[in-house]
Design a protein around this motif. Structure first.
Motif, PDB file in Angstrom:
ATOM      1  N   LEU A   1       5.164  14.677 -14.796  1.00  0.00           N
ATOM      2  CA  LEU A   1       5.313  13.979 -16.074  1.00  0.00           C
ATOM      3  C   LEU A   1       4.267  12.862 -16.174  1.00  0.00           C
ATOM      4  O   LEU A   1       3.920  12.238 -15.166  1.00  0.00           O
ATOM      5  CB  LEU A   1       6.722  13.370 -16.189  1.00  0.00           C
ATOM      6  CG  LEU A   1       7.868  14.373 -16.161  1.00  0.00           C
ATOM      7  CD1 LEU A   1       9.214  13.654 -16.108  1.00  0.00           C
ATOM      8  CD2 LEU A   1       7.796  15.300 -17.373  1.00  0.00           C
ATOM      9  N   PRO A   2       3.762  12.621 -17.395  1.00  0.00           N
ATOM     10  CA  PRO A   2       2.715  11.595 -17.564  1.00  0.00           C
ATOM     11  C   PRO A   2       3.108  10.237 -16.980  1.00  0.00           C
ATOM     12  O   PRO A   2       2.283   9.554 -16.389  1.00  0.00           O
ATOM     13  CB  PRO A   2       2.536  11.510 -19.079  1.00  0.00           C
ATOM     14  CG  PRO A   2       3.074  12.784 -19.612  1.00  0.00           C
ATOM     15  CD  PRO A   2       4.117  13.269 -18.655  1.00  0.00           C
TER      16      PRO A   2
ATOM     17  N   ASN B   1       1.137   7.362 -11.831  1.00  0.00           N
ATOM     18  CA  ASN B   1       0.854   6.237 -10.923  1.00  0.00           C
ATOM     19  C   ASN B   1       1.824   6.167  -9.751  1.00  0.00           C
ATOM     20  O   ASN B   1       1.816   5.204  -8.997  1.00  0.00           O
ATOM     21  CB  ASN B   1       0.862   4.918 -11.692  1.00  0.00           C
ATOM     22  CG  ASN B   1      -0.309   4.839 -12.652  1.00  0.00           C
ATOM     23  OD1 ASN B   1      -1.379   5.386 -12.386  1.00  0.00           O
ATOM     24  ND2 ASN B   1      -0.113   4.179 -13.774  1.00  0.00           N
ATOM     25  N   GLN B   2       2.666   7.173  -9.643  1.00  0.00           N
ATOM     26  CA  GLN B   2       3.606   7.190  -8.518  1.00  0.00           C
ATOM     27  C   GLN B   2       2.892   7.695  -7.271  1.00  0.00           C
ATOM     28  O   GLN B   2       2.878   8.886  -6.981  1.00  0.00           O
ATOM     29  CB  GLN B   2       4.798   8.087  -8.835  1.00  0.00           C
ATOM     30  CG  GLN B   2       5.705   7.502  -9.881  1.00  0.00           C
ATOM     31  CD  GLN B   2       6.950   8.336 -10.105  1.00  0.00           C
ATOM     32  OE1 GLN B   2       7.201   9.306  -9.386  1.00  0.00           O
ATOM     33  NE2 GLN B   2       7.723   7.971 -11.090  1.00  0.00           N
TER      34      GLN B   2
END
Ligand code: SF4
Length: 125
Positions: A80-81, A85-86
Motif C-alpha cells: 500500500l502507498p 516508508n515502512q
C-alpha cells in the motif's frame, strides 16, 4: 537461386531480430524511465553479521534486508502507498549503527539493513 533467397531472408530476419532486441534493450530510454541504479552497499559494522533471512523468526515475520523483496502475496499491506516508508530505519525496534545497518530488538542474531522490513514493523515515535 533458392539458396540465395533463403540467405537473403535469413539476413533480413537477423536485422529485424537485432533491431527488435535493441529496442527492447533500450526500453528505459524509449519510455523515459531511469535505468535501475546500483544500490550503494554500506559496509557491515565491524564484528557484526547480517541477520539471515532464513532464520526461523525472520522467515516467520517475512523479513528481508531489502523491503522490495517482501512477499506481497503474504503481506499485501506492505504494498500500500502508505507503507512505502515502512523500513527498518523508521521502525521503533531499530537502533542505527551506521548509514546502512542497525540492531533490531526482535531479530537479534545479527544486524538488519536500514532498508529492511518485517511484519513486526511499528512506527518509530
Ligand atoms: S522489527 Fe522493525 S527493525 Fe526489526 S526487522 Fe522488523 S521492521 Fe526491521
Amino acid at each position: 537461386m533458392m539458396e540465395q533467397f533463403s540467405r537473403k531472408q535469413f539476413v533480413k530476419r537477423l536485422v529485424v531480430l537485432f533491431t527488435t532486441l535493441s529496442l527492447f534493450g533500450g526500453e528505459s530510454e524509449i519510455i523515459g524511465k531511469e535505468p535501475k541504479k546500483e544500490e550503494k552497499l554500506i559496509p557491515i559494522p565491524d564484528g557484526e553479521k547480517p541477520v539471515s533471512e532464513n532464520d526461523p523468526t525472520a522467515q516467520a515475520l517475512g523479513f528481508h534486508h531489502n523491503a522490495k523483496d517482501t512477499d506481497f502475496i503474504l503481506f499485501p499491506e506492505r504494498k500500500l502507498p502508505q507503507s512505502k516508508n515502512q523500513v527498518c530505519l523508521q521502525c521503533a525496534q531499530f537502533t542505527k549503527l551506521n548509514d546502512g545497518w542497525g540492531k533490531c530488538t526482535i531479530l537479534t542474531s545479527g544486524v538488519v539493513s536500514n532498508m529492511g522490513w518485517c511484519s513486526a514493523w511499528s512506527k518509530k515515535s
